[in-house]
Design a protein around this motif. Structure first.
Motif, PDB file in Angstrom:
ATOM      1  N   ILE A 138       3.050   5.926  -2.930  1.00 43.26           N
ATOM      2  CA  ILE A 138       4.197   6.721  -3.393  1.00 43.26           C
ATOM      3  C   ILE A 138       4.155   6.872  -4.909  1.00 43.26           C
ATOM      4  O   ILE A 138       4.460   7.929  -5.456  1.00 43.26           O
ATOM      5  CB  ILE A 138       5.518   6.060  -2.936  1.00 43.26           C
ATOM      6  N   TRP A 139       3.722   5.840  -5.595  1.00 40.44           N
ATOM      7  CA  TRP A 139       3.679   5.859  -7.054  1.00 40.44           C
ATOM      8  C   TRP A 139       2.400   6.529  -7.572  1.00 40.44           C
ATOM      9  O   TRP A 139       2.430   7.292  -8.536  1.00 40.44           O
ATOM     10  CB  TRP A 139       3.774   4.425  -7.574  1.00 40.44           C
ATOM     11  N   LEU A 140       1.265   6.256  -6.925  1.00 37.48           N
ATOM     12  CA  LEU A 140      -0.029   6.659  -7.475  1.00 37.48           C
ATOM     13  C   LEU A 140      -0.427   8.098  -7.144  1.00 37.48           C
ATOM     14  O   LEU A 140      -0.988   8.791  -7.999  1.00 37.48           O
ATOM     15  CB  LEU A 140      -1.109   5.697  -6.961  1.00 37.48           C
ATOM     16  N   TYR A 141      -0.180   8.547  -5.937  1.00 39.73           N
ATOM     17  CA  TYR A 141      -0.615   9.888  -5.554  1.00 39.73           C
ATOM     18  C   TYR A 141      -0.083  10.984  -6.484  1.00 39.73           C
ATOM     19  O   TYR A 141      -0.853  11.849  -6.911  1.00 39.73           O
ATOM     20  CB  TYR A 141      -0.246  10.191  -4.112  1.00 39.73           C
ATOM     21  N   ALA A 168       0.150   9.949   4.551  1.00 38.81           N
ATOM     22  CA  ALA A 168       0.024   8.813   3.640  1.00 38.81           C
ATOM     23  C   ALA A 168       0.263   7.500   4.383  1.00 38.81           C
ATOM     24  O   ALA A 168      -0.433   6.506   4.139  1.00 38.81           O
ATOM     25  CB  ALA A 168       1.010   8.949   2.482  1.00 38.81           C
ATOM     26  N   LEU A 169       1.214   7.487   5.292  1.00 39.93           N
ATOM     27  CA  LEU A 169       1.488   6.285   6.072  1.00 39.93           C
ATOM     28  C   LEU A 169       0.329   5.949   7.006  1.00 39.93           C
ATOM     29  O   LEU A 169      -0.020   4.779   7.178  1.00 39.93           O
ATOM     30  CB  LEU A 169       2.791   6.445   6.858  1.00 39.93           C
ATOM     31  N   VAL A 170      -0.288   6.966   7.587  1.00 37.66           N
ATOM     32  CA  VAL A 170      -1.443   6.736   8.459  1.00 37.66           C
ATOM     33  C   VAL A 170      -2.621   6.207   7.655  1.00 37.66           C
ATOM     34  O   VAL A 170      -3.325   5.282   8.091  1.00 37.66           O
ATOM     35  CB  VAL A 170      -1.823   8.030   9.222  1.00 37.66           C
ATOM     36  N   ILE A 209      -2.159  14.378  -6.164  1.00 38.76           N
ATOM     37  CA  ILE A 209      -2.478  14.428  -4.740  1.00 38.76           C
ATOM     38  C   ILE A 209      -1.191  14.694  -3.976  1.00 38.76           C
ATOM     39  O   ILE A 209      -0.225  13.945  -4.095  1.00 38.76           O
ATOM     40  CB  ILE A 209      -3.116  13.112  -4.267  1.00 38.76           C
ATOM     41  N   ALA A 210      -1.201  15.745  -3.214  1.00 39.63           N
ATOM     42  CA  ALA A 210      -0.016  16.095  -2.439  1.00 39.63           C
ATOM     43  C   ALA A 210      -0.366  16.063  -0.955  1.00 39.63           C
ATOM     44  O   ALA A 210      -1.049  16.945  -0.441  1.00 39.63           O
ATOM     45  CB  ALA A 210       0.474  17.480  -2.837  1.00 39.63           C
ATOM     46  N   THR A 267       0.822  -1.212   0.000  1.00 40.01           N
ATOM     47  CA  THR A 267       0.000   0.000   0.000  1.00 40.01           C
ATOM     48  C   THR A 267       0.856   1.262   0.000  1.00 40.01           C
ATOM     49  O   THR A 267       0.571   2.218  -0.724  1.00 40.01           O
ATOM     50  CB  THR A 267      -0.945   0.008   1.221  1.00 40.01           C
ATOM     51  N   VAL A 268       1.910   1.258   0.797  1.00 38.02           N
ATOM     52  CA  VAL A 268       2.801   2.425   0.838  1.00 38.02           C
ATOM     53  C   VAL A 268       3.477   2.633  -0.512  1.00 38.02           C
ATOM     54  O   VAL A 268       3.543   3.761  -1.024  1.00 38.02           O
ATOM     55  CB  VAL A 268       3.847   2.270   1.973  1.00 38.02           C
ATOM     56  N   ILE A 269       3.953   1.554  -1.109  1.00 41.21           N
ATOM     57  CA  ILE A 269       4.598   1.659  -2.428  1.00 41.21           C
ATOM     58  C   ILE A 269       3.606   2.178  -3.472  1.00 41.21           C
ATOM     59  O   ILE A 269       3.936   3.057  -4.279  1.00 41.21           O
ATOM     60  CB  ILE A 269       5.199   0.305  -2.848  1.00 41.21           C
TER      61      ILE A 269
END
Length: 83
Positions: free
Chosen positions: A22-25, A37-39, A30-31, A17-19
């Motif tokens: 990082i790629w999708l946002y 993002a981690l939460v 989305i900033a 999910t984190v990866i």
């Protein structure tokens, strides 16, 4: 054993999910700060953990109360010579 399997699944799901975030946002413009993002990832993965663990428990419960009882019934029937 299902708790161990669910925990491993959660860890793998969190990393994936984190990866993906990082790629999708950035692709969608989305900033958000990395901590948010981690939460978000943690919340999603914990919900998945609860879902997976609950489904496993329900399947085990079904297997215990339905499948085993049917199997025991047919074993008794066969033992009495009815088959």
């Amino acid at each position: 054993m299902s708790l161990v399997a669910s925990t491993i699944s959660v860890i793998a799901g969190y990393v994936i999910t984190v990866i993906i975030q990082i790629w999708l946002y950035p692709l969608f413009g989305i900033a958000i700060p990395a901590t948010e993002a981690l939460v978000i990832s943690l919340i999603i993965v914990l919900a998945a953990f609860v879902k997976n663990f609950s489904i496993r428990r329900l399947i085990n419960l079904y297997h215990y109360y339905v499948v085993r009882r049917i199997r025991c019934y047919w074993m008794k029937v066969g033992a009495n010579g009815w088959i």
